[in-house]
Scaffold this motif. Structure first.
Motif, PDB file in Angstrom:
ATOM      1  N   GLN A  72       0.573  -1.251  -0.163  1.00 26.76           N
ATOM      2  CA  GLN A  72       0.107  -0.053   0.260  1.00 26.76           C
ATOM      3  C   GLN A  72       0.877   1.154   0.180  1.00 26.76           C
ATOM      4  O   GLN A  72       0.196   2.353  -0.262  1.00 26.76           O
ATOM      5  CB  GLN A  72      -0.685   0.268   1.459  1.00 26.76           C
ATOM      6  CG  GLN A  72      -0.190  -0.019   2.318  1.00 26.76           C
ATOM      7  CD  GLN A  72      -1.403   0.013   4.457  1.00 26.76           C
ATOM      8  OE1 GLN A  72      -1.751   0.459   4.009  1.00 26.76           O
ATOM      9  NE2 GLN A  72      -1.150  -1.157   4.718  1.00 26.76           N
ATOM     10  N   HIS A  73       2.338   1.096   0.345  1.00 27.10           N
ATOM     11  CA  HIS A  73       3.471   2.414   0.546  1.00 27.10           C
ATOM     12  C   HIS A  73       4.049   2.281  -0.677  1.00 27.10           C
ATOM     13  O   HIS A  73       4.256   1.571  -1.385  1.00 27.10           O
ATOM     14  CB  HIS A  73       4.188   2.097   1.355  1.00 27.10           C
ATOM     15  CG  HIS A  73       3.607   1.623   3.033  1.00 27.10           C
ATOM     16  ND1 HIS A  73       3.026   2.913   3.285  1.00 27.10           N
ATOM     17  CD2 HIS A  73       3.329   0.432   3.201  1.00 27.10           C
ATOM     18  CE1 HIS A  73       2.744   2.139   4.158  1.00 27.10           C
ATOM     19  NE2 HIS A  73       2.906   0.823   4.686  1.00 27.10           N
ATOM     20  N   ALA A  77      10.956   2.477   3.850  1.00 27.94           N
ATOM     21  CA  ALA A  77      11.693   1.374   5.064  1.00 27.94           C
ATOM     22  C   ALA A  77      10.133   0.424   5.267  1.00 27.94           C
ATOM     23  O   ALA A  77      10.009   0.518   6.863  1.00 27.94           O
ATOM     24  CB  ALA A  77      12.137   2.331   5.934  1.00 27.94           C
ATOM     25  N   TYR A  78      10.031  -0.101   4.280  1.00 27.87           N
ATOM     26  CA  TYR A  78       8.746  -1.826   4.723  1.00 27.87           C
ATOM     27  C   TYR A  78       9.711  -2.490   4.432  1.00 27.87           C
ATOM     28  O   TYR A  78       9.704  -3.317   2.784  1.00 27.87           O
ATOM     29  CB  TYR A  78       7.385  -0.464   3.882  1.00 27.87           C
ATOM     30  CG  TYR A  78       6.824   0.421   4.084  1.00 27.87           C
ATOM     31  CD1 TYR A  78       6.844   0.122   4.938  1.00 27.87           C
ATOM     32  CD2 TYR A  78       7.434   1.691   3.120  1.00 27.87           C
ATOM     33  CE1 TYR A  78       6.171   1.694   5.870  1.00 27.87           C
ATOM     34  CE2 TYR A  78       6.197   2.617   3.163  1.00 27.87           C
ATOM     35  CZ  TYR A  78       5.902   2.890   4.347  1.00 27.87           C
ATOM     36  OH  TYR A  78       5.867   4.396   5.192  1.00 27.87           O
ATOM     37  N   THR A  79      10.805  -3.068   5.051  1.00 29.32           N
ATOM     38  CA  THR A  79      11.375  -4.239   4.789  1.00 29.32           C
ATOM     39  C   THR A  79      10.854  -4.932   3.992  1.00 29.32           C
ATOM     40  O   THR A  79       9.678  -5.732   4.818  1.00 29.32           O
ATOM     41  CB  THR A  79      12.244  -4.852   6.095  1.00 29.32           C
ATOM     42  OG1 THR A  79      13.420  -3.735   6.118  1.00 29.32           O
ATOM     43  CG2 THR A  79      13.561  -5.759   5.649  1.00 29.32           C
ATOM     44  N   GLY A  80      11.082  -5.831   3.144  1.00 23.79           N
ATOM     45  CA  GLY A  80       9.332  -7.806   2.674  1.00 23.79           C
ATOM     46  C   GLY A  80       8.876  -6.711   1.354  1.00 23.79           C
ATOM     47  O   GLY A  80       8.001  -7.563   1.017  1.00 23.79           O
ATOM     48  N   GLU A  81       8.594  -5.428   1.524  1.00 19.78           N
ATOM     49  CA  GLU A  81       6.992  -5.085   0.230  1.00 19.78           C
ATOM     50  C   GLU A  81       7.742  -4.900  -0.593  1.00 19.78           C
ATOM     51  O   GLU A  81       8.859  -5.011  -1.162  1.00 19.78           O
ATOM     52  CB  GLU A  81       6.402  -3.931   1.140  1.00 19.78           C
ATOM     53  CG  GLU A  81       5.833  -3.898   2.791  1.00 19.78           C
ATOM     54  CD  GLU A  81       4.778  -4.259   2.764  1.00 19.78           C
ATOM     55  OE1 GLU A  81       4.036  -3.699   2.457  1.00 19.78           O
ATOM     56  OE2 GLU A  81       4.207  -5.596   2.846  1.00 19.78           O
ATOM     57  N   VAL A  82       6.597  -5.208  -1.435  1.00 19.23           N
ATOM     58  CA  VAL A  82       7.004  -4.361  -3.283  1.00 19.23           C
ATOM     59  C   VAL A  82       6.383  -3.870  -3.205  1.00 19.23           C
ATOM     60  O   VAL A  82       4.834  -4.089  -3.408  1.00 19.23           O
ATOM     61  CB  VAL A  82       6.530  -5.639  -3.719  1.00 19.23           C
ATOM     62  CG1 VAL A  82       7.292  -6.109  -4.957  1.00 19.23           C
ATOM     63  CG2 VAL A  82       7.919  -7.362  -3.569  1.00 19.23           C
ATOM     64  N   ALA A  84       4.271  -1.172  -5.811  1.00 17.45           N
ATOM     65  CA  ALA A  84       3.134  -1.001  -7.401  1.00 17.45           C
ATOM     66  C   ALA A  84       3.786   0.015  -8.204  1.00 17.45           C
ATOM     67  O   ALA A  84       4.010  -1.358  -9.331  1.00 17.45           O
ATOM     68  CB  ALA A  84       2.017  -0.234  -7.588  1.00 17.45           C
ATOM     69  N   ALA A  85       5.457   0.700  -8.301  1.00 18.79           N
ATOM     70  CA  ALA A  85       5.959   0.417  -9.684  1.00 18.79           C
ATOM     71  C   ALA A  85       6.771  -0.204  -9.675  1.00 18.79           C
ATOM     72  O   ALA A  85       7.638  -0.330 -10.499  1.00 18.79           O
ATOM     73  CB  ALA A  85       6.959   1.876  -8.775  1.00 18.79           C
TER      74      ALA A  85
END
Length: 248
Positions: A72-73, A77-82, A84-85
């Motif tokens: 959603q970000h 600093a959101y380790t492990g997130e992917v 949309a860009a």
């Protein structure tokens, strides 16, 4: 009567399956079997590590690809997130959001699901918003209430955004259990979703069915007036089965 203005869409969700050798065989078979101009839209949503391989093998084919989730970000600093860009950077056209396994195992709320859908849209990616009830909710007669609750924050994004979505109804009690809603049961919920989309000013949004779809039951499901295609799980890992579903 089936509305022919809504082009059919079949998406394969590989979940946490695959390796480079298996993927090469499966994707090559799909590319060959589907041809360059399939009668319906066909896509696969693969694990993040295999997006580069998927793009390499499917680019220029009749099959598009996407991610199984999206943050959603936008960045940070959101380790492990992917983000949309990042999906867009790999040519993804689709992103699943709110899959029942994400809601159940990762505690994703309806609000978070809507935020993920908005993030995907901002990057030019079509979110496939998954909704569906558990067996307990179904047996208690709460199916419509659950669907309305899950849809509410997504529909609140506004008609312009909602018009760019795909909705997937996946009864949790029919995922990986071998149980399948009858075409009539599925149609009843799809009709409710269609009504909510109509009220939101986006009646032409495609609504897919995602509960243990197989070649054997695909045609009867697709004959229902508000079922516009399928979100396919286990059968998407078998080229002949997945191609048969698309052909239906």
């Amino acid at each position: 009567m089936v509305d022919s203005s809504r082009k059919r869409l079949v998406i394969g969700n590989w979940k946490m399956h695959g390796d480079t050798a298996f993927n090469t065989e499966l994707l090559t078979a799909l590319r060959t079997g589907i041809g360059s101009a399939p009668q319906c839209e066909v896509a696969v949503c693969v694990p993040f590590p295999y997006l580069y391989q998927t793009r390499s093998l499917l680019e220029g084919s009749g099959v598009t690809w996407g991610g199984q989730d999206v943050s959603q970000h936008e960045k940070g600093a959101y380790t492990g997130e992917v983000a949309a860009a990042m999906l867009a950077d790999f040519g993804c056209r689709w992103a699943l959001v709110g899959h029942s396994e994400r809601r159940s195992y990762h505690g994703e709320s309806d609000t978070v699901v809507a935020a993920k859908a908005a993030a995907a849209l901002a990057a030019g990616i079509t979110p496939v918003v998954c909704v569906g009830e558990t067996l307990q909710e179904q047996e208690a007669g709460h199916t419509h209430a659950v669907i309305d609750r899950q849809l509410a924050p997504v529909l609140a994004l506004g008609a312009d955004s909602v018009a760019k979505l795909v909705i997937a109804y996946e009864p949790v009690w029919a995922i990986g259990t071998g149980r399948t809603a009858t075409p009539e049961q599925a149609q009843e919920v799809h009709a409710l979703i269609r009504q909510r989309l109509r009220e939101a000013g986006a009646p032409q949004v495609r609504v897919l069915y995602g509960g243990s779809v197989k070649a054997a039951n695909a045609a009867s499901l697709f004959a229902m007036p508000d079922i516009d295609g399928a979100l396919v799980g286990g059968a998407a890992l078998m080229a002949s089965e997945f191609l048969s579903i698309a052909a239906a």
